[in-house]
Enzyme design. Structure first.
Site, short mmCIF file in Angstrom:
data_model
loop_
_atom_site.label_atom_id
_atom_site.label_comp_id
_atom_site.label_asym_id
_atom_site.label_seq_id
_atom_site.Cartn_x
_atom_site.Cartn_y
_atom_site.Cartn_z
N HIS A 73 42.28 58.62 68.80
CA HIS A 73 42.22 57.17 69.05
C HIS A 73 43.65 56.64 69.14
O HIS A 73 44.38 56.69 68.15
CB HIS A 73 41.46 56.46 67.92
CG HIS A 73 40.02 56.90 67.85
ND1 HIS A 73 39.02 56.27 68.56
CD2 HIS A 73 39.42 57.91 67.17
CE1 HIS A 73 37.87 56.88 68.31
NE2 HIS A 73 38.09 57.88 67.47
N ASN A 105 37.36 53.45 72.65
CA ASN A 105 37.03 52.27 71.83
C ASN A 105 38.25 51.39 71.58
O ASN A 105 38.60 51.07 70.45
CB ASN A 105 36.33 52.65 70.52
CG ASN A 105 37.20 53.47 69.58
OD1 ASN A 105 38.18 54.09 70.00
ND2 ASN A 105 36.85 53.48 68.31
N ASP A 316 40.16 63.70 65.38
CA ASP A 316 39.61 62.34 65.26
C ASP A 316 40.68 61.41 64.64
O ASP A 316 40.38 60.60 63.76
CB ASP A 316 38.31 62.29 64.45
CG ASP A 316 37.55 60.99 64.67
OD1 ASP A 316 38.03 60.13 65.43
OD2 ASP A 316 36.48 60.82 64.07
N PHE A 334 36.71 52.66 58.77
CA PHE A 334 36.58 54.12 58.71
C PHE A 334 37.73 54.75 59.50
O PHE A 334 38.06 54.28 60.59
CB PHE A 334 35.28 54.56 59.38
CG PHE A 334 34.02 54.19 58.64
CD1 PHE A 334 33.57 54.98 57.59
CD2 PHE A 334 33.26 53.09 59.01
CE1 PHE A 334 32.38 54.68 56.93
CE2 PHE A 334 32.07 52.78 58.36
CZ PHE A 334 31.63 53.57 57.31
#
Ligand code: DOR
Ligand code: ZN
Length: 446
Positions: A73, A105, A316, A334
């Site tokens: 991300h 996202n 991640d 999170f």
């Protein structure tokens, strides 16, 4: 031009594990082989003088094809206080990743061709790790309408995912898998049934009961894995399961592979190295989704890796600001920051104790990601792009905010010492990191 001498080359793509010399010219691998002589190097590279070659002694170190992280991300556009494409791709280079896949996202969500092209352009400007955009599956992550998949693929997206959210409507997932046959790109599924997950903040079990925190049952993930492998079987579409964290998910993927379903799967290092028992109410860096598993689930993940059910590791990498992570456990976002610590953590936690071999590590984090997502790299074959890292198994580093290139410091390893780090990273033959420091502004050595 580059001549690396006496380095232990680990390249499972050509079954190579041993001490070799490596020659690089014009950004590509020329040859990997035992102990070259100066006259040979001059001849092979067509030189007048050996002085033209940068010679590096690799004794005691390993050389791997650059790692490829399929799950990162980067937060740009829109959340640059957490990370941006430049800082995230620098963090990748420091962590040994020469190529990364950037999740959709962001704000706005990457659901149009121009946005995927923007991500690529920003990455080119940064000139660090190669960044491959992942497009959303549904417009605005609303789970209702598919994006223009062919168009976004032509703009550079290598995969499609609403990662961060599960696709709740099975018909939308079925359609996405149908289209995956046309694009040739896998759909990455973030498996999370929202009704089952509820407002949970960690895995439901004894540890959550003890801490008095609302739990997410393992089934919130596994029921969607079951749905998706069945849909992949029915449609023949390419499916990739993100961040597998339960025993049942591993068993379902194992079953699906046995049936010939076109499915691959990743596990995140934090799910292999921590369990729900490690969670402290006062340390939100352990708060991640899917949540840290039970010990039994963790054992199943490792078995899945060893028997080939799990194809790859992925970080991640999910950076968040200090202020957000300073909130109480139930309110903090999170996510774990992973690019700069994951290789060392896996080395120390799994390779050194003999749980997985070094060859397996490279297969999981370079060879298999390259093959599954069609990303160049994952090999040191002659002619391949010289994306590679020199890894020092003895190098120790205390993880601090000061030394990290990432803007965020939400890692459980903060202020802790880890051992086993990349000490040089090359992308297409350009040295972008040496001795744990990034070469900024194109000062790179060749
Ligand atoms: O822990 C997580 N953080 N899991 C996700 O699925 C999303 C990610 C994020 O974007 O912060
Ligand atoms: Zn993610």
């Amino acid at each position: 031009m580059l001549w690396i001498k006496n380095v232990t080359v680990i390249d499972p793509s050509q079954g190579m594990s041993g001490i070799n010399d490596v020659l690089v010219q014009s950004g590509r691998i020329v040859e990997v082989g035992p102990k070259f002589k100066t006259q040979e190097v001059i001849a092979k590279l067509g030189l007048m003088d050996i002085k033209e070659v940068n010679q590096i002694d690799g004794e005691g170190k390993y050389l791997f094809p650059g790692l490829i992280d399929v799950h990162v991300h980067l937060r740009e556009p829109g959340q640059e206080d957490k990370e941006d494409i430049a800082s995230g791709s620098r963090a990748a280079i420091r962590g040994g990743f020469t190529s990364i896949m950037a999740m959709a996202n962001t704000s706005p969500i990457i659901d149009q061709r121009a946005l995927a092209e923007f991500v690529k352009l920003q990455a080119q400007r940064a000139g660090m790790a190669k960044v491959y955009p992942v497009s959303a599956v549904t417009k605005g992550f609303k789970g209702q309408e598919l994006v223009e998949m062919m168009d976004i693929r032509d703009g550079g997206a290598v995969s499609f995912s609403d990662d961060g959210k599960g696709i709740q409507n099975p018909e939308i997932m079925r359609l996405a898998l149908e289209y995956a046959k046309l694009t040739g790109c896998p759909i990455i599924s973030h498996c999370e049934d929202e009704a089952l997950a509820g407002k949970g903040v960690m895995r439901r079990g004894q540890a959550s009961a003890r801490l008095g925190l609302p739990g997410i049952p393992a089934s919130a993930e596994s029921v969607m894995v079951a749905r998706d492998v069945i849909l992949a079987a029915e449609t023949g579409g390419k499916l990739h399961i993100a961040h597998v964290s339960t025993k049942e998910s591993v068993e379902l993927i194992r079953w699906a592979k046995g049936e010939g379903v076109d499915v691959s799967a990743e596990v995140n290092p934090h799910h292999l190295l921590f369990t729900d028992e490690d969670i402290k109410l006062t340390d939100t860096s352990y708060k991640v989704n899917p949540p840290l598993p039970s010990r039994e689930d963790q054992q199943a993940l490792l078995e899945g890796i060893l028997d080939g059910t799990i194809d790859m590791l992925a970080t991640d990498h999910a950076p968040h600001t200090w202020e957000e992570k300073a909130r109480p456990f139930q309110e903090a976002p999170f996510g774990i920051n992973g690019l700069e610590t994951s290789l060392a953590a896996v080395w120390q936690g799994l390779v050194k104790p003999g749980k997985i071999t070094i060859e397996k590590l490279v297969e999981l984090w370079s060879v298999n990601p390259s093959r599954r997502f069609g990303i160049p790299g994952g090999t040191l074959n002659p002619g391949a792009q010289a994306d590679m890292i020199m890894f020092d198994p003895l190098y120790k580093e205390v993880i601090t905010t000061d030394i990290m290139e990432s803007k965020a410091d939400n890692t459980p390893f903060l202020k802790k010492e880890l051992q086993g780090f990349p000490v040089i990273t090359w992308v297409e033959g350009r040295m972008l990191m040496k001795d744990r420091k990034i070469f900024k502004d194109n000062q790179s050595l060749i």
